[in-house]
Scaffold this motif. Structure first.
Motif, PDB file in Angstrom:
ATOM      1  N   TYR A 117      25.234  -0.914   5.289  1.00  0.00           N
ATOM      2  CA  TYR A 117      26.114  -0.610   4.789  1.00  0.00           C
ATOM      3  C   TYR A 117      26.239   0.280   3.247  1.00  0.00           C
ATOM      4  O   TYR A 117      26.340   1.398   3.145  1.00  0.00           O
ATOM      5  CB  TYR A 117      27.914  -1.120   4.701  1.00  0.00           C
ATOM      6  CG  TYR A 117      28.527  -0.614   4.659  1.00  0.00           C
ATOM      7  CD1 TYR A 117      29.373   0.461   5.052  1.00  0.00           C
ATOM      8  CD2 TYR A 117      28.769  -1.147   3.369  1.00  0.00           C
ATOM      9  CE1 TYR A 117      30.467   1.122   4.429  1.00  0.00           C
ATOM     10  CE2 TYR A 117      30.131  -0.536   2.605  1.00  0.00           C
ATOM     11  CZ  TYR A 117      31.193   0.429   3.141  1.00  0.00           C
ATOM     12  OH  TYR A 117      31.899   1.042   2.446  1.00  0.00           O
ATOM     13  N   LEU A 118      25.399  -1.036   2.719  1.00  0.00           N
ATOM     14  CA  LEU A 118      25.967  -0.362   1.327  1.00  0.00           C
ATOM     15  C   LEU A 118      23.743   0.761   1.157  1.00  0.00           C
ATOM     16  O   LEU A 118      24.317   1.392   0.032  1.00  0.00           O
ATOM     17  CB  LEU A 118      25.124  -1.867   0.363  1.00  0.00           C
ATOM     18  CG  LEU A 118      26.523  -2.773   0.551  1.00  0.00           C
ATOM     19  CD1 LEU A 118      25.355  -3.778  -0.617  1.00  0.00           C
ATOM     20  CD2 LEU A 118      27.309  -1.811  -0.069  1.00  0.00           C
ATOM     21  N   GLY A 119      23.445   0.705   1.985  1.00  0.00           N
ATOM     22  CA  GLY A 119      21.917   1.716   1.842  1.00  0.00           C
ATOM     23  C   GLY A 119      22.927   3.074   2.476  1.00  0.00           C
ATOM     24  O   GLY A 119      22.698   4.247   1.496  1.00  0.00           O
ATOM     25  N   TRP A 120      23.847   2.850   3.015  1.00  0.00           N
ATOM     26  CA  TRP A 120      24.485   4.490   3.902  1.00  0.00           C
ATOM     27  C   TRP A 120      25.503   5.324   2.464  1.00  0.00           C
ATOM     28  O   TRP A 120      24.844   6.043   2.396  1.00  0.00           O
ATOM     29  CB  TRP A 120      24.991   3.981   5.008  1.00  0.00           C
ATOM     30  CG  TRP A 120      25.425   5.107   5.004  1.00  0.00           C
ATOM     31  CD1 TRP A 120      25.346   6.737   5.512  1.00  0.00           C
ATOM     32  CD2 TRP A 120      27.559   4.780   6.113  1.00  0.00           C
ATOM     33  NE1 TRP A 120      26.437   7.330   6.244  1.00  0.00           N
ATOM     34  CE2 TRP A 120      27.406   5.981   6.179  1.00  0.00           C
ATOM     35  CE3 TRP A 120      27.958   4.479   6.139  1.00  0.00           C
ATOM     36  CZ2 TRP A 120      29.011   6.696   6.760  1.00  0.00           C
ATOM     37  CZ3 TRP A 120      29.779   4.461   6.050  1.00  0.00           C
ATOM     38  CH2 TRP A 120      29.826   5.569   6.714  1.00  0.00           C
TER      39      TRP A 120
ATOM     40  N   MET B  20      24.994   8.635   0.484  1.00  0.00           N
ATOM     41  CA  MET B  20      25.588   9.104   0.747  1.00  0.00           C
ATOM     42  C   MET B  20      26.471   9.672  -1.013  1.00  0.00           C
ATOM     43  O   MET B  20      26.283  11.308  -1.817  1.00  0.00           O
ATOM     44  CB  MET B  20      26.599   9.322   1.527  1.00  0.00           C
ATOM     45  CG  MET B  20      26.707   8.692   2.974  1.00  0.00           C
ATOM     46  SD  MET B  20      28.254   8.911   3.732  1.00  0.00           S
ATOM     47  CE  MET B  20      29.139  10.185   4.075  1.00  0.00           C
ATOM     48  N   VAL B  21      26.424   8.619  -1.910  1.00  0.00           N
ATOM     49  CA  VAL B  21      26.881   8.837  -3.281  1.00  0.00           C
ATOM     50  C   VAL B  21      25.879   9.683  -3.696  1.00  0.00           C
ATOM     51  O   VAL B  21      26.969  10.723  -4.604  1.00  0.00           O
ATOM     52  CB  VAL B  21      27.113   7.587  -4.016  1.00  0.00           C
ATOM     53  CG1 VAL B  21      26.660   8.036  -5.414  1.00  0.00           C
ATOM     54  CG2 VAL B  21      28.369   7.507  -3.477  1.00  0.00           C
ATOM     55  N   GLN B  22      24.575  10.057  -3.662  1.00  0.00           N
ATOM     56  CA  GLN B  22      23.584  10.501  -4.365  1.00  0.00           C
ATOM     57  C   GLN B  22      22.979  11.760  -3.534  1.00  0.00           C
ATOM     58  O   GLN B  22      22.106  12.118  -4.060  1.00  0.00           O
ATOM     59  CB  GLN B  22      22.253   9.546  -3.778  1.00  0.00           C
ATOM     60  CG  GLN B  22      22.685   7.786  -5.388  1.00  0.00           C
ATOM     61  CD  GLN B  22      21.399   7.923  -4.938  1.00  0.00           C
ATOM     62  OE1 GLN B  22      20.368   7.517  -4.916  1.00  0.00           O
ATOM     63  NE2 GLN B  22      21.723   6.142  -5.066  1.00  0.00           N
ATOM     64  N   GLY B  23      24.076  11.990  -2.860  1.00  0.00           N
ATOM     65  CA  GLY B  23      23.562  13.679  -1.706  1.00  0.00           C
ATOM     66  C   GLY B  23      22.393  13.265  -1.128  1.00  0.00           C
ATOM     67  O   GLY B  23      22.441  13.647  -0.304  1.00  0.00           O
ATOM     68  N   ASP B  24      22.203  12.202  -0.322  1.00  0.00           N
ATOM     69  CA  ASP B  24      21.163  11.501   0.624  1.00  0.00           C
ATOM     70  C   ASP B  24      21.932  11.004   1.695  1.00  0.00           C
ATOM     71  O   ASP B  24      22.518   9.814   2.587  1.00  0.00           O
ATOM     72  CB  ASP B  24      20.144  10.647   0.140  1.00  0.00           C
ATOM     73  CG  ASP B  24      19.404  10.304   1.512  1.00  0.00           C
ATOM     74  OD1 ASP B  24      18.838  11.063   2.366  1.00  0.00           O
ATOM     75  OD2 ASP B  24      18.349   9.552   1.261  1.00  0.00           O
ATOM     76  N   PHE B  25      22.053  11.963   2.978  1.00  0.00           N
ATOM     77  CA  PHE B  25      23.314  11.302   3.885  1.00  0.00           C
ATOM     78  C   PHE B  25      22.112  11.140   4.883  1.00  0.00           C
ATOM     79  O   PHE B  25      22.561  10.770   6.203  1.00  0.00           O
ATOM     80  CB  PHE B  25      23.732  12.521   4.484  1.00  0.00           C
ATOM     81  CG  PHE B  25      25.029  13.490   3.866  1.00  0.00           C
ATOM     82  CD1 PHE B  25      25.602  13.098   4.182  1.00  0.00           C
ATOM     83  CD2 PHE B  25      24.054  14.604   2.972  1.00  0.00           C
ATOM     84  CE1 PHE B  25      27.342  13.199   3.396  1.00  0.00           C
ATOM     85  CE2 PHE B  25      25.639  14.484   1.754  1.00  0.00           C
ATOM     86  CZ  PHE B  25      26.850  14.532   2.538  1.00  0.00           C
TER      87      PHE B  25
ATOM     88  N   PRO C 293      16.384  15.731   7.989  1.00  0.00           N
ATOM     89  CA  PRO C 293      17.570  15.207   7.023  1.00  0.00           C
ATOM     90  C   PRO C 293      18.780  15.668   7.341  1.00  0.00           C
ATOM     91  O   PRO C 293      18.935  17.020   7.852  1.00  0.00           O
ATOM     92  CB  PRO C 293      17.731  15.353   5.669  1.00  0.00           C
ATOM     93  CG  PRO C 293      15.673  15.873   5.213  1.00  0.00           C
ATOM     94  CD  PRO C 293      15.425  16.243   6.878  1.00  0.00           C
ATOM     95  N   VAL C 294      20.008  14.601   7.593  1.00  0.00           N
ATOM     96  CA  VAL C 294      21.403  15.186   8.360  1.00  0.00           C
ATOM     97  C   VAL C 294      22.251  16.415   7.168  1.00  0.00           C
ATOM     98  O   VAL C 294      22.762  16.989   7.511  1.00  0.00           O
ATOM     99  CB  VAL C 294      21.619  13.437   8.558  1.00  0.00           C
ATOM    100  CG1 VAL C 294      23.852  14.362   8.559  1.00  0.00           C
ATOM    101  CG2 VAL C 294      21.589  12.735   8.739  1.00  0.00           C
ATOM    102  N   SER C 295      22.020  16.120   5.661  1.00  0.00           N
ATOM    103  CA  SER C 295      22.474  17.204   5.062  1.00  0.00           C
ATOM    104  C   SER C 295      21.678  18.341   5.673  1.00  0.00           C
ATOM    105  O   SER C 295      22.318  19.676   5.006  1.00  0.00           O
ATOM    106  CB  SER C 295      21.852  16.543   3.339  1.00  0.00           C
ATOM    107  OG  SER C 295      20.548  17.126   3.409  1.00  0.00           O
ATOM    108  N   GLU C 296      20.731  18.496   5.971  1.00  0.00           N
ATOM    109  CA  GLU C 296      20.108  20.028   6.514  1.00  0.00           C
ATOM    110  C   GLU C 296      21.007  20.351   7.723  1.00  0.00           C
ATOM    111  O   GLU C 296      21.185  21.680   7.881  1.00  0.00           O
ATOM    112  CB  GLU C 296      18.553  20.055   6.485  1.00  0.00           C
ATOM    113  CG  GLU C 296      18.085  19.967   5.849  1.00  0.00           C
ATOM    114  CD  GLU C 296      15.640  20.323   5.914  1.00  0.00           C
ATOM    115  OE1 GLU C 296      16.344  20.665   7.078  1.00  0.00           O
ATOM    116  OE2 GLU C 296      15.547  19.916   5.167  1.00  0.00           O
TER     117      GLU C 296
END
Length: 314
Positions: free
Chosen positions: A65-68, A72-77, A86-89
């Motif tokens: 959970y903390l890693g997720w 996300m806070v850093q823009g890595d989904f 990447p989910v962001s793509e």
């Protein structure tokens, strides 16, 4: 005004934290192992364990959970289990369908609802009012996916004016893209327009009974002039709430319409993620939609303060 905005912002942050916990917990309790699902029934336990480690599923619930959240806070989904990208793509590819669709539907809903809501309030108790309220009740009662199929049958199959589904991409041109989104936008907009029209009517009827409206008419203003100059501003306060909530609903709740019209949007991406057990896609996209809903609610609250000066002193 600053204190009011700060309190709303704090509420936004707390809502996001609570939503992230709920979303992660709900996805965690879904039965089945994504790694085992991806490898099939004949996969060995060692292979499944190796894939779980590669996908980051072998750690504790708290660490995952903390890693997720930290990512996300850093823009890595995260990385999609199924598409291995990447989910962001995936989000960037799909958001250019969902956001224009929601905006298109919201514009249609507002353009349809406000005039007929005002007309119904101005003609309260007359045949025009009864007719408008009857049509809006029908619009609320009819499911949008059923209405979508009727639109496809009439305009795409019978009249062949627009495509029945699919999206050509914005590289095919703005007109082609908007044409493909027209039927889905109408299917989404009409039920929302029915709700908005009824809210507009109720808010304006309440405003018309206020003392300052009677004073305005006593000074010689016609009914239409009194409504335009004095009534609409105060009647728009509850309407702003509905418009904000409608955009959130249209963005986050269009999964059925996107599947009916085979649109590659965020709703269809969540549906595909659920069927393929791609949990990181489901978690990340759902959290993004929750963020959009809460942010829109925050902006609506700020708009309240702009329209109603009494809120600025809180």
């Amino acid at each position: 005004m600053i204190r009011y905005a700060a309190s709303r912002l704090l509420s936004l942050v707390l809502s996001l934290v609570a939503a992230s916990v709920v979303i992660f917990a709900l996805v965690e309790v879904v039965p089945g192992d994504p790694a085992a699902f991806m490898l099939g029934l004949n996969a060995s336990p060692e292979t499944v364990a190796a894939l779980r480690a590669e996908l980051g599923l072998s750690g504790s619930v708290v660490s995952r959970y903390l890693g997720w959240i930290g990512g996300m806070v850093q823009g890595d989904f995260g990385t999609s289990y199924t598409y291995r990208v990447p989910v962001s793509e995936l989000i960037l590819q799909r958001i250019w369908v969902s956001v224009p669709l929601a905006g298109y539907a919201l514009i249609l809903s507002t353009v349809i609802a406000l005039p007929i809501g005002i007309l119904s309030a101005a003609r309260r108790g007359r045949p025009v009012d009864y007719g408008i309220m009857g049509f809006t009740q029908l619009g609320i009662a009819v499911p949008n996916f059923w209405f979508a199929m009727l639109l496809v049958l009439l305009f795409a199959i019978t009249l062949q004016l627009v495509p029945a589904g699919g999206f050509p991409g914005w590289e095919a041109g703005f007109w082609a893209g908007m044409t493909a989104l027209t039927l889905p936008a109408i299917a989404l907009a009409l039920p929302q327009a029915s709700i908005l029209a009824r809210v507009m009517r109720s808010a304006l009827i309440e405003t018309l009974g206020q003392d300052y409206m009677r004073t305005a008419r006593a000074k010689g203003l016609s009914e239409g002039q009194a409504i335009c100059r004095h009534g609409l501003r105060n009647a728009l306060i509850p309407v702003l709430t509905i418009i904000g909530l409608q955009f959130s609903f249209l963005l986050a709740g269009a999964i059925i319409i996107e599947n009916v019209f085979f649109l590659p949007g965020l709703g269809r991406l969540i549906f595909q993620g659920i069927t393929q057990r791609d949990l990181i896609v489901v978690e990340s996209v759902t959290m993004l939609l929750v963020f959009a809903v809460i942010t829109v609610t925050f902006l609506v609250d700020i708009a309240y303060a702009a329209v109603d000066p009494r809120l600025r002193r809180r």
